[in-house]
Design a protein around this motif. Sequence first.
Motif, PDB file in Angstrom:
ATOM      1  N   VAL A  82       0.761  -1.308  -0.012  1.00 38.07           N
ATOM      2  CA  VAL A  82       0.120   0.132   0.238  1.00 38.07           C
ATOM      3  C   VAL A  82       0.892   1.270   0.057  1.00 38.07           C
ATOM      4  N   VAL A  87      -1.628   4.142  -1.645  1.00 36.12           N
ATOM      5  CA  VAL A  87      -3.033   4.184  -1.036  1.00 36.12           C
ATOM      6  C   VAL A  87      -3.134   4.889   0.480  1.00 36.12           C
ATOM      7  N   TYR A  92      -8.567   1.158  10.733  1.00 32.23           N
ATOM      8  CA  TYR A  92      -9.684   0.233  10.717  1.00 32.23           C
ATOM      9  C   TYR A  92     -10.091  -0.347  11.917  1.00 32.23           C
ATOM     10  N   TYR A 221      -5.213 -13.331   2.223  1.00 33.50           N
ATOM     11  CA  TYR A 221      -5.316 -11.890   1.739  1.00 33.50           C
ATOM     12  C   TYR A 221      -5.920 -11.985   0.495  1.00 33.50           C
ATOM     13  N   ILE A 225      -7.474  -6.811  -4.233  1.00 33.92           N
ATOM     14  CA  ILE A 225      -8.324  -5.905  -3.197  1.00 33.92           C
ATOM     15  C   ILE A 225      -8.045  -4.482  -3.706  1.00 33.92           C
ATOM     16  N   TYR A 226      -6.563  -3.997  -4.563  1.00 36.84           N
ATOM     17  CA  TYR A 226      -6.602  -2.836  -4.722  1.00 36.84           C
ATOM     18  C   TYR A 226      -6.413  -2.843  -6.327  1.00 36.84           C
ATOM     19  N   ILE A 238     -14.697  -6.704   2.145  1.00 39.86           N
ATOM     20  CA  ILE A 238     -13.652  -5.868   1.360  1.00 39.86           C
ATOM     21  C   ILE A 238     -12.895  -5.123   2.726  1.00 39.86           C
ATOM     22  N   LYS A 239     -13.481  -4.395   3.654  1.00 40.81           N
ATOM     23  CA  LYS A 239     -12.646  -3.785   4.737  1.00 40.81           C
ATOM     24  C   LYS A 239     -11.969  -4.715   5.231  1.00 40.81           C
ATOM     25  N   ASP A 241     -10.350  -7.247   4.137  1.00 45.09           N
ATOM     26  CA  ASP A 241      -9.070  -7.608   3.058  1.00 45.09           C
ATOM     27  C   ASP A 241      -8.180  -6.558   2.887  1.00 45.09           C
ATOM     28  N   ARG A 242      -8.813  -5.176   3.071  1.00 44.30           N
ATOM     29  CA  ARG A 242      -8.041  -3.913   3.092  1.00 44.30           C
ATOM     30  C   ARG A 242      -7.383  -3.777   4.261  1.00 44.30           C
ATOM     31  N   GLN A 243      -7.805  -4.079   5.220  1.00 41.00           N
ATOM     32  CA  GLN A 243      -6.998  -3.937   6.636  1.00 41.00           C
ATOM     33  C   GLN A 243      -6.126  -5.118   6.680  1.00 41.00           C
ATOM     34  N   GLN A 246      -2.990  -3.523   4.476  1.00 41.38           N
ATOM     35  CA  GLN A 246      -2.471  -2.532   5.331  1.00 41.38           C
ATOM     36  C   GLN A 246      -1.576  -2.791   6.610  1.00 41.38           C
TER      37      GLN A 246
END
Length: 390
Positions: A82, A87, A92, A221, A225-226, A238-239, A241-243, A246
């Motif tokens: 990220v 990003v 989160y 993971y 996702i990005y 989605i939240k 996966d991004r967490q 990151q």
Amino acid sequence: SRDQEQSIIYGSIDNGKTINSSEKFGKVLQSSSKKLHLKEHSVVGGDGTEHSLVTSYDCKGIIGNDGRHYLIDLFRSFAPDVFALGVPLKNYRGEEEDEIKPMFPCLETAHKLATLRAELIEAFACYRYVLFTQNMSAKFIKAKGERETKLKEIEESKEERKETKDNESDNDSGCSVESPVAHSPKTFTESDAKEILEEIKSSGTARQFGSVTDTEFDMRYNPDIYTNIGSNDNEDDIKHDRQIVQEMAMFLSDSVIVKFVYELKTMTQRPLDAIHLSDLMHGRGINMRYLGGITKALEDNQEKNHNYAVCLSAVITRAAKQAFKKYIIDIPSQQLGAAVAHFLNCYHGTLERQKTASGENSPPSTTQNKKKKNKKEKSTDCDSALIPLL
């Protein structure tokens, strides 16, 4: 070609416009996806059809003439970085600090294909598993203590009621009557332990540490996702996966690199050269794009630290490589040898230029070279010699 397009049964060959999926191919990837911590996720192609993939949509699955399954174009198989993607970081976990600042970020890359190394992903999974087991142990010990205390209180209340009943019977009969059967108190058993573990698992503890399930630890993971590909996953997934992605990058910046810089400062690790330095960084899951931040962190004791010299030499060499790529691309082929020699002279040393009568810098003429040929052979010019960087 059309034959090649028809041979692709998994993934996309046209940047996500058309996506193929195969249930049989997905089953083949189940075992490897668990080892690589890849999560099965939903993607939507350009035609609006939804597919369930384990790898990134850029990976292409084919069946060879020998009947075996093959996977090609694995450049996006690992988790995205990220920091390199630029990003914006989000909090989160709902803590008080709204802005998250990594200790060792890297510059944003232009190609948008920067990923984290497999060594870092494995180290992050092991780190989260240790935290998960420690949390489970703490909750189990606490629940066990509460269960034993509750059982003890129940037994004490039973004993009090029994003594009261015995005293009343003694007063009525005038003699004591002993119980023929001894009472065995209830203790903490294996069934109680299993019950407590099931209660802890059902509370969703595993998902708090990056697991895709609530009952057991299985950290995975989403490699897409990005990306710009569409998805029908719900907002919570989605939240999550991004967490995870990151927190992987934050683990690299604030834990792995910090520890590596400490080892370099204390001379616990002494890389011999740039190749050895690269091996040390890759073994810890650190990408070479973080070398600049590591070198800057070693500036405090640069005079006494051999490691700073090795890191600085690697930074300069890599910067020169990027400059050479831009420099050599427009050079005609007949002048390639002279251009390479000129670049190496500029890189390793300095070139003294003479002044003309007008005062402008220009290279010496052929006549001047012949007149000063003998003098140059006898004298030594330090400025024109090759001077190594370190």
